[in-house]
Design an enzyme around this catalytic site. Structure first.
Site, PDB file in Angstrom:
ATOM      1  N   GLY A  59      16.860  -8.893   0.617  1.00  0.00           N
ATOM      2  CA  GLY A  59      16.539 -10.212   0.086  1.00  0.00           C
ATOM      3  C   GLY A  59      16.819 -11.286   1.114  1.00  0.00           C
ATOM      4  N   CYS A  95      20.169  -3.514   3.142  1.00  0.00           N
ATOM      5  CA  CYS A  95      20.230  -4.854   3.733  1.00  0.00           C
ATOM      6  C   CYS A  95      21.026  -5.792   2.821  1.00  0.00           C
ATOM      7  CB  CYS A  95      18.816  -5.365   4.018  1.00  0.00           C
ATOM      8  SG  CYS A  95      18.788  -6.748   5.187  1.00  0.00           S
ATOM      9  N   TYR A  96      20.389  -6.765   2.158  1.00  0.00           N
ATOM     10  CA  TYR A  96      21.132  -7.657   1.270  1.00  0.00           C
ATOM     11  C   TYR A  96      21.843  -6.857   0.182  1.00  0.00           C
ATOM     12  CZ  TYR A  96      22.318 -11.389  -1.987  1.00  0.00           C
ATOM     13  OH  TYR A  96      23.018 -12.243  -2.815  1.00  0.00           O
ATOM     14  N   HIS A 122      16.175  -0.945   7.135  1.00  0.00           N
ATOM     15  CA  HIS A 122      15.194  -0.743   6.064  1.00  0.00           C
ATOM     16  C   HIS A 122      14.542   0.638   6.184  1.00  0.00           C
ATOM     17  CE1 HIS A 122      15.073  -4.813   4.292  1.00  0.00           C
ATOM     18  NE2 HIS A 122      15.438  -5.192   5.500  1.00  0.00           N
ATOM     19  N   GLU A 160      12.673   2.039   4.032  1.00  0.00           N
ATOM     20  CA  GLU A 160      11.413   2.106   3.299  1.00  0.00           C
ATOM     21  C   GLU A 160      10.197   1.784   4.153  1.00  0.00           C
ATOM     22  OE1 GLU A 160      12.980  -2.133   2.457  1.00  0.00           O
ATOM     23  OE2 GLU A 160      13.741  -0.170   3.045  1.00  0.00           O
ATOM     24  N   SER A 166     -16.416  -1.307 -13.458  1.00  0.00           N
ATOM     25  CA  SER A 166     -16.956  -2.066 -12.333  1.00  0.00           C
ATOM     26  C   SER A 166     -17.436  -1.172 -11.208  1.00  0.00           C
ATOM     27  CB  SER A 166     -15.880  -3.016 -11.789  1.00  0.00           C
ATOM     28  OG  SER A 166     -14.842  -2.280 -11.176  1.00  0.00           O
ATOM     29  N   GLY A 167     -16.962   0.067 -11.185  1.00  0.00           N
ATOM     30  CA  GLY A 167     -17.254   0.942 -10.051  1.00  0.00           C
ATOM     31  C   GLY A 167     -16.153   0.894  -9.019  1.00  0.00           C
ATOM     32  N   GLY A 168     -15.171  -0.015  -9.213  1.00  0.00           N
ATOM     33  CA  GLY A 168     -14.015  -0.082  -8.337  1.00  0.00           C
ATOM     34  C   GLY A 168     -13.054   1.064  -8.623  1.00  0.00           C
ATOM     35  N   VAL A 169     -12.028   1.189  -7.807  1.00  0.00           N
ATOM     36  CA  VAL A 169     -11.105   2.315  -7.907  1.00  0.00           C
ATOM     37  C   VAL A 169     -10.415   2.370  -9.264  1.00  0.00           C
ATOM     38  CG1 VAL A 169      -8.979   3.328  -6.987  1.00  0.00           C
ATOM     39  CG2 VAL A 169     -10.696   2.406  -5.425  1.00  0.00           C
ATOM     40  N   ASP A 170      -9.823   1.248  -9.687  1.00  0.00           N
ATOM     41  CA  ASP A 170      -8.993   1.262 -10.889  1.00  0.00           C
ATOM     42  C   ASP A 170      -9.798   1.596 -12.142  1.00  0.00           C
ATOM     43  OD1 ASP A 170      -6.962   0.516  -9.177  1.00  0.00           O
ATOM     44  OD2 ASP A 170      -7.157  -1.616  -9.615  1.00  0.00           O
ATOM     45  N   SER A 171     -10.905   0.896 -12.355  1.00  0.00           N
ATOM     46  CA  SER A 171     -11.691   1.156 -13.563  1.00  0.00           C
ATOM     47  C   SER A 171     -12.325   2.538 -13.524  1.00  0.00           C
ATOM     48  CB  SER A 171     -12.762   0.076 -13.763  1.00  0.00           C
ATOM     49  OG  SER A 171     -13.770   0.144 -12.779  1.00  0.00           O
ATOM     50  N   SER A 172     -12.674   3.026 -12.330  1.00  0.00           N
ATOM     51  CA  SER A 172     -13.261   4.363 -12.212  1.00  0.00           C
ATOM     52  C   SER A 172     -12.260   5.442 -12.606  1.00  0.00           C
ATOM     53  CB  SER A 172     -13.747   4.603 -10.779  1.00  0.00           C
ATOM     54  OG  SER A 172     -14.793   3.714 -10.434  1.00  0.00           O
ATOM     55  N   LYS A 187      -1.222   1.555  -6.260  1.00  0.00           N
ATOM     56  CA  LYS A 187      -2.607   1.799  -5.848  1.00  0.00           C
ATOM     57  C   LYS A 187      -2.779   3.157  -5.175  1.00  0.00           C
ATOM     58  CE  LYS A 187      -6.733  -0.221  -5.533  1.00  0.00           C
ATOM     59  NZ  LYS A 187      -7.378  -0.963  -6.626  1.00  0.00           N
TER      60      LYS A 187
END
Length: 520
Positions: free
Chosen positions: A59, A86-87, A176, A178, A230-236, A376
């Site tokens: 942070g 870190c923080y 870090h 990550e 929509s044809g996008g990743v999420d809705s597909s 994602k």
């Protein structure tokens, strides 16, 4: 197999680090379910989550400043392993009786830690010189450890680069793990969640699909579900997941706004309606969208018009359907995190075009959001496991308003048709050269200006196309892709030869910041 998929769980407390979501993703990549809460979560919320371990993020604050973020007391009382980054390390040290001060030398960037004691956290981290390369980003540092802690690594300017109290299973690192810049950072995360917290590795695509199908069937029963595809990743991915869970109880509405990529509407119908057997209603609304956009040049005004028309077209199609109880949406976990409002108001509101928001009151559906706890990259892996072609799942991002914000100024069908072909040529050549997967996002932009060109013995006065390609990891910053000159030359030549309405092609060499990735 799925009954324990989320029983082994790690809680990440977010103290405002730009890397907090990365921590949660790294834990999940290790096969362990994780969630992210704001640092000011109540003791009851933390106990109710029942974590097998807790990670405290970095942070921007200083622990010795007035009103600096504090670790909730329940964190120390649960009796589960604790990792401060870190923080998080500094706050843990200060609250347990150690000392944190401003450093004389700040560390930002690569550093080599000297590992003096390979505890459970640092196991298999050291090279032959008992060192490991890490990524530092701090000004303050621990100058006195809390009772019970022992130093495990250091740098010349940071005497306590990491420390541990193995009797309580409390660990802290100043660097870090990550971020990808830290060598073997994934080893450290794995050590914590597996060796120290005792978690299994059940969080994977196959188990997630099995669990989610069961949850969807329990939530939906025999009811009908509507999805805006929509044809996008999420809705597909939502469409494929719902179809596997409830079959013909799913109806998708695909709003074809005339601002899609070349042949994209037909590809969506072929993929989902023909190949997968999903009921998809295609609403051909190109004329409607273009009419609404006529004469409008301001980017934000165009976005609002496109969003409004989408809601109206979707609502009209929904009213034609009987018995719909649920509305499915492609909400994903970063949307949930950004939408959450903590007491300090640290988060930002989700972008409105992500979901079908703002539906009229007469369309009161219950929500189904099967991806709302997934990042994602997890959604993409799920899509491939569900049988959606790799090239569709791993396509470059496409803006919600489509070509409406890649046509500068007023949007016209003539411009959209030219841009579609130019963009397709660009994508063909990027794929053929291997550069498509080397760039995070690439696209063509229509310039509403004309330039003089020469074709044979004739004069051509036609439009200008700009090419944009960027390299980025998180899309917060981006560098323009250094495409080979001969590749840019080939793309430019093809566009001008194959599209008679284009007389000039330019390449965008702006990085973010100061420029944005999209032009509008």
């Amino acid at each position: 197999m799925t009954q324990n998929i989320t029983t082994d769980r790690i809680l990440i407390l977010d103290f405002g680090s730009q890397y907090s979501q990365l921590i949660a993703r790294r834990v999940r990549e290790a096969g362990v379910y994780s969630e992210m809460y704001a640092y000011d979560a109540s003791d009851d919320e933390i106990r109710a989550f029942a974590p097998k371990g807790i990670i405290l993020s970095g942070g921007p604050e200083s622990v010795y400043a007035d009103n600096s973020p504090k670790i909730p007391q329940a964190v120390f009382e649960l009796g589960v392993p604790l990792l401060g980054i870190c923080y998080g390390f500094q706050a843990m040290t200060a609250q347990l009786g150690g000392v944190v001060e401003a450093g004389d030398v700040k560390e930002f960037g690569y550093a080599k830690i000297d590992i003096s004691q390979a505890d459970k956290l640092l196991a298999n981290m050291a090279d032959e010189h008992n060192q490991s390369q890490v990524w530092m980003s701090h000004g303050d540092k621990v100058t006195k450890l809390a009772d019970g802690f022992s130093v495990t690594s250091s740098t010349p300017s940071c005497p306590y680069a990491s420390a541990s109290d193995e009797s309580r299973h409390f660990y802290g690192v100043q660097f870090h793990p990550e971020v990808t810049h830290t060598d073997k950072g994934e080893t450290l995360i794995s050590n914590f969640v597996h060796s120290i917290c005792g978690c299994g590795s059940l969080w994977n695509s196959e188990n997630i699909i099995e669990l989610r199908i069961k949850q969807l069937q329990e939530q939906i029963g025999n009811s009908e579900v509507l999805l805006g595809l929509s044809g996008g990743v999420d809705s597909s991915v939502v469409a494929a997941l719902l179809h596997r869970a409830i079959g013909d109880k799913l109806t998708c509405v695909f709003v074809d706004n005339g601002l899609l990529r070349l042949n994209e509407g037909d590809q969506v119908m072929q993929m989902f309606a023909e190949n997968m057997g999903i009921r998809v209603i295609r609403a051909d609304a190109e004329n409607r969208f273009l009419t609404a956009l006529a004469g409008v040049t301001d980017p934000e005004a165009k976005r609002k018009i496109i969003g409004r028309e989408f809601i109206e077209v979707f609502s009209e199609e929904a009213r034609k359907l009987d018995g719909i109880k649920f509305l499915a949406q492609g909400t994903i976990y970063p949307d949930v995190i950004e939408s959450a409002k903590s007491k300090q108001g640290k988060a930002h509101v989700i972008k409105s075009h992500h979901n079908v928001g703002g539906l009229p009151d007469d369309l009161a559906f219950e929500l189904v959001e099967p991806l709302r706890d997934l990042f994602k990259d997890e959604v993409r892996k799920l899509g491939v496991a569900l049988g959606i072609p790799y090239h569709m799942i791993y396509r470059h991002p496409f803006p919600g308003p489509g070509l409406g914000v890649r046509i500068l100024g007023e949007v016209k069908k003539e411009y959209a048709d030219i841009l579609r072909v130019a963009d397709d040529i660009f994508m063909q050549e990027l794929r053929a050269s291997g550069w498509y997967d080397k760039t995070a996002q690439a696209f063509a932009v229509f310039q509403p200006v004309k330039s003089v060109g020469v074709v044979g013995d004739g004069r051509r006065y036609a439009w200008v196309i700009a090419l944009r390609a960027v390299e980025t990891v998180d899309f917060m910053t981006a560098r323009f892709a250094h495409l080979p000159y001969d590749l840019v030359d080939k793309i430019s030549t093809r566009i001008m030869n194959e599209i008679t309405d284009v007389s000039r092609v330019v390449y965008d060499v702006s990085s973010k910041p100061p420029a944005t990735i999209e032009w509008e």
